[in-house]
Design a protein around this motif. Sequence first.
Motif, PDB file in Angstrom:
ATOM      1  N   VAL A  76     -32.179 -79.197 -16.922  1.00 41.17           N
ATOM      2  CA  VAL A  76     -32.924 -79.611 -18.189  1.00 41.17           C
ATOM      3  C   VAL A  76     -32.078 -80.262 -19.228  1.00 41.17           C
ATOM      4  N   ASP A  77     -32.428 -81.588 -19.559  1.00 44.00           N
ATOM      5  CA  ASP A  77     -31.547 -82.097 -20.830  1.00 44.00           C
ATOM      6  C   ASP A  77     -32.542 -81.589 -22.181  1.00 44.00           C
ATOM      7  N   ASP A  78     -31.620 -82.031 -23.211  1.00 50.58           N
ATOM      8  CA  ASP A  78     -32.302 -81.645 -24.670  1.00 50.58           C
ATOM      9  C   ASP A  78     -33.647 -82.574 -24.759  1.00 50.58           C
ATOM     10  N   ASP A  79     -33.467 -83.984 -24.138  1.00 50.02           N
ATOM     11  CA  ASP A  79     -34.782 -84.698 -24.202  1.00 50.02           C
ATOM     12  C   ASP A  79     -36.106 -84.199 -23.481  1.00 50.02           C
ATOM     13  N   ASP A  80     -35.964 -83.263 -22.471  1.00 53.03           N
ATOM     14  CA  ASP A  80     -36.892 -82.780 -21.669  1.00 53.03           C
ATOM     15  C   ASP A  80     -37.174 -81.371 -21.896  1.00 53.03           C
ATOM     16  N   ASP A 132     -28.646 -72.119 -19.993  1.00 52.71           N
ATOM     17  CA  ASP A 132     -27.657 -73.081 -19.738  1.00 52.71           C
ATOM     18  C   ASP A 132     -28.203 -74.207 -19.090  1.00 52.71           C
ATOM     19  N   ASN A 133     -29.296 -74.483 -19.655  1.00 60.31           N
ATOM     20  CA  ASN A 133     -29.872 -75.913 -19.438  1.00 60.31           C
ATOM     21  C   ASN A 133     -30.265 -75.977 -17.925  1.00 60.31           C
ATOM     22  N   LEU A 134     -30.513 -74.944 -17.321  1.00 66.53           N
ATOM     23  CA  LEU A 134     -31.107 -74.812 -15.849  1.00 66.53           C
ATOM     24  C   LEU A 134     -32.142 -73.685 -15.956  1.00 66.53           C
ATOM     25  N   VAL A 135     -33.263 -73.981 -15.080  1.00 65.39           N
ATOM     26  CA  VAL A 135     -34.552 -73.314 -14.810  1.00 65.39           C
ATOM     27  C   VAL A 135     -34.215 -72.540 -13.836  1.00 65.39           C
ATOM     28  N   TRP A 136     -34.375 -71.244 -14.159  1.00 62.32           N
ATOM     29  CA  TRP A 136     -34.476 -69.970 -13.211  1.00 62.32           C
ATOM     30  C   TRP A 136     -35.889 -69.343 -13.197  1.00 62.32           C
ATOM     31  N   CYS A 137     -36.099 -68.922 -11.859  1.00 64.20           N
ATOM     32  CA  CYS A 137     -37.418 -67.944 -11.628  1.00 64.20           C
ATOM     33  C   CYS A 137     -36.590 -66.574 -11.415  1.00 64.20           C
ATOM     34  N   CYS A 138     -37.354 -65.839 -12.350  1.00 64.10           N
ATOM     35  CA  CYS A 138     -36.718 -64.196 -12.532  1.00 64.10           C
ATOM     36  C   CYS A 138     -37.757 -63.277 -12.253  1.00 64.10           C
ATOM     37  N   TYR A 139     -37.588 -62.333 -11.393  1.00 63.37           N
ATOM     38  CA  TYR A 139     -38.208 -61.363 -11.038  1.00 63.37           C
ATOM     39  C   TYR A 139     -37.610 -59.935 -11.819  1.00 63.37           C
ATOM     40  N   GLU A 140     -37.881 -59.358 -12.523  1.00 67.21           N
ATOM     41  CA  GLU A 140     -37.367 -58.065 -13.107  1.00 67.21           C
ATOM     42  C   GLU A 140     -38.460 -57.093 -13.186  1.00 67.21           C
ATOM     43  N   ALA A 141     -38.392 -55.734 -12.457  1.00 66.50           N
ATOM     44  CA  ALA A 141     -39.004 -54.941 -12.547  1.00 66.50           C
ATOM     45  C   ALA A 141     -38.567 -53.398 -12.261  1.00 66.50           C
TER      46      ALA A 141
END
Length: 135
Positions: free
Chosen positions: A54-58, A82-91
Amino acid sequence: MKLIDKVMVELQKLGLLPQKEEFGIGFKYQMVKYVYMDGDEEYLKMYIPGIMEVDDDDLGMMLTILNSINNKMKVVKLVVVDNLVWCCYEARVHEGVNLGDMVEHAVEALHVSYQQFHDLLEGLVEAASDNSTLN
């Protein structure tokens, strides 16, 4: 037995091919790279890292997309790191929990959120394409 070793066994039971890494465990499901992060015996922390840059414009549009998915999901959240999309599961892994069910749910829930993310992006691209052909 440490949690990482138990998770490794459960991933193998699911027919996956987990590999121990310096951070924990790496494996693929549906051709997507997943990671289990070691270091916390009380929490199951599984991720699909860096699914899109992801850049700052988006960033604003991306946060809107992620928020719409996060509002639908329970224990999975999509975030920008850090400009990256992550899918996170924390339980939290409660005493007596069926870890096999929990690991399977984590893998499947992450996959659903990953699919929702790509479906929303595809819909936006199609809508933008339709709008550009109308002009």
